[in-house]
Design a protein around this motif. Structure first.
Motif, PDB file in Angstrom:
ATOM      1  N   ALA A 177      35.428 -27.275  62.068  1.00  0.00           N
ATOM      2  CA  ALA A 177      34.189 -26.533  62.294  1.00  0.00           C
ATOM      3  C   ALA A 177      34.318 -25.093  61.806  1.00  0.00           C
ATOM      4  O   ALA A 177      33.379 -24.533  61.203  1.00  0.00           O
ATOM      5  N   ALA A 178      35.470 -24.472  62.051  1.00  0.00           N
ATOM      6  CA  ALA A 178      35.689 -23.092  61.610  1.00  0.00           C
ATOM      7  C   ALA A 178      35.674 -23.004  60.081  1.00  0.00           C
ATOM      8  O   ALA A 178      35.103 -22.060  59.508  1.00  0.00           O
ATOM      9  N   ALA A 179      36.285 -23.992  59.414  1.00  0.00           N
ATOM     10  CA  ALA A 179      36.302 -23.999  57.953  1.00  0.00           C
ATOM     11  C   ALA A 179      34.911 -24.223  57.381  1.00  0.00           C
ATOM     12  O   ALA A 179      34.521 -23.596  56.390  1.00  0.00           O
ATOM     13  N   VAL A 180      34.141 -25.095  58.016  1.00  0.00           N
ATOM     14  CA  VAL A 180      32.765 -25.329  57.579  1.00  0.00           C
ATOM     15  C   VAL A 180      31.938 -24.053  57.725  1.00  0.00           C
ATOM     16  O   VAL A 180      31.182 -23.673  56.824  1.00  0.00           O
ATOM     17  N   THR A 181      32.079 -23.386  58.858  1.00  0.00           N
ATOM     18  CA  THR A 181      31.352 -22.139  59.098  1.00  0.00           C
ATOM     19  C   THR A 181      31.692 -21.102  58.040  1.00  0.00           C
ATOM     20  O   THR A 181      30.811 -20.382  57.542  1.00  0.00           O
ATOM     21  N   GLU A 182      32.961 -21.042  57.660  1.00  0.00           N
ATOM     22  CA  GLU A 182      33.385 -20.086  56.625  1.00  0.00           C
ATOM     23  C   GLU A 182      32.769 -20.419  55.276  1.00  0.00           C
ATOM     24  O   GLU A 182      32.290 -19.532  54.559  1.00  0.00           O
ATOM     25  N   VAL A 183      32.759 -21.697  54.919  1.00  0.00           N
ATOM     26  CA  VAL A 183      32.160 -22.111  53.643  1.00  0.00           C
ATOM     27  C   VAL A 183      30.669 -21.788  53.621  1.00  0.00           C
ATOM     28  O   VAL A 183      30.138 -21.276  52.627  1.00  0.00           O
ATOM     29  N   LEU A 184      29.973 -22.076  54.723  1.00  0.00           N
ATOM     30  CA  LEU A 184      28.540 -21.799  54.782  1.00  0.00           C
ATOM     31  C   LEU A 184      28.265 -20.302  54.691  1.00  0.00           C
ATOM     32  O   LEU A 184      27.296 -19.874  54.050  1.00  0.00           O
ATOM     33  N   ALA A 185      29.116 -19.490  55.320  1.00  0.00           N
ATOM     34  CA  ALA A 185      28.937 -18.034  55.266  1.00  0.00           C
ATOM     35  C   ALA A 185      29.133 -17.514  53.843  1.00  0.00           C
ATOM     36  O   ALA A 185      28.365 -16.647  53.386  1.00  0.00           O
ATOM     37  N   LYS A 186      30.123 -18.037  53.142  1.00  0.00           N
ATOM     38  CA  LYS A 186      30.352 -17.630  51.763  1.00  0.00           C
ATOM     39  C   LYS A 186      29.184 -18.030  50.873  1.00  0.00           C
ATOM     40  O   LYS A 186      28.748 -17.265  49.995  1.00  0.00           O
ATOM     41  N   ALA A 187      28.683 -19.236  51.082  1.00  0.00           N
ATOM     42  CA  ALA A 187      27.550 -19.709  50.282  1.00  0.00           C
ATOM     43  C   ALA A 187      26.312 -18.852  50.531  1.00  0.00           C
ATOM     44  O   ALA A 187      25.575 -18.517  49.591  1.00  0.00           O
TER      45      ALA A 187
END
Length: 271
Positions: free
Chosen positions: A257-267
């Motif tokens: 979940a933390a990695a997904v949140t990071e990817v979405l924030a970068k996008a």
């Protein structure tokens, strides 16, 4: 007119940008679902057609139905779990045609179904119902499935043959056990629906659809990209994040979940 699939909101939805998630989230399955993935974004997950309405559905029928129900809101990302990854790639491409922008694609143990996928799921459901089927009928269903796999040519034939065997065995066993017809209809209908979903997913060009995707992989050897040779794996993605968790726990793991949140924030920041 055939009833098309729609979406359901997972948690609160205050409006604004959406994250779309493709999965066959049946009740009672042991694997975690997108409802277990703790990300701070409104997530809409696919809902399957009413049992029986999916008969004859192809890839385009599912994707067209989902697209028709996506509101006029920005799509932050599209997520796909297992075979849902094949649909997710198609959905990203179709949304890009409509909006002129390709949403990020995030895949979780993605798979493009094969006859072996069909057989694996068949064995799993047959063995899970061994208490109802009984030892003799379970063994017969496994043997019948083995023969069907040896004779089937492709995903469509394998799925249709295995569905016929399962429905026949399940109906006979449930009748002997005195189970209600409503339960039997739901049990067999759900399996047929899942077979149709897998068959349609196999029609996607996943090599093309997964280009540029972020892949979140579990440690289960038989799941997602894990069975592939390194070269084949690298051909599908150069954005793979691996986690030391079982396939069934992938979507409920905080680190994922933390990695997904990071990817979405970068996008979001790059737009």
């Amino acid at each position: 007119m055939t009833t098309m699939p729609v979406w359901r909101s997972l948690g609160a939805d205050p409006g604004g940008p959406l994250v779309l998630a493709v999965d066959y989230a049946a009740s009672g399955r042991p694997e975690a679902a997108f409802g277990d993935l703790a990300v701070e974004h409104p997530v809409w997950e696919t809902v399957q057609p009413p049992l029986g309405a999916e008969a004859g559905f192809e890839l385009a029928d599912y994707v067209d139905g989902w697209l028709a129900a996506v509101p006029d809101r920005p799509v932050e990302a599209v997520l796909g779990y297992c075979a849902g990854g094949a649909f997710a790639g198609e959905l990203v491409a179709r949304l890009a045609e409509r909006t002129g922008r390709a949403a990020p694609l995030l895949l979780f143990d993605p798979e493009s179904p094969t006859p072996l996928t069909m057989y694996y799921q068949y064995r799993k459901v047959v063995e899970s119902l061994a208490g109802v089927l009984g030892a003799e009928r379970t063994a017969a269903a496994v043997a019948d499935g083995d023969r069907a796999m040896a004779e089937a040519d492709g995903v469509e034939q394998a799925g249709a043959a295995l569905a016929r065997i399962f429905v026949g065995a399940a109906r006979a066993a449930c009748a002997e056990a005195g189970l209600e017809e409503e339960y039997v209809d739901e049990l067999t209908g759900t399996y047929r629906s899942f077979v149709r979903y897998l068959t349609a997913a196999s029609q996607a060009d996943h090599l093309k659809g997964w280009t540029g995707a972020y892949v979140f992989s579990s440690a289960t050897p038989t799941s997602g990209l894990n069975p592939l040779a390194p070269a084949a794996r690298a051909e599908l993605t150069d954005r793979e994040l691996r986690f030391d968790v079982e396939h069934a726990d992938l979507l409920r793991t905080p680190a994922v979940a933390a990695a997904v949140t990071e990817v979405l924030a970068k996008a979001q920041a790059s737009r």
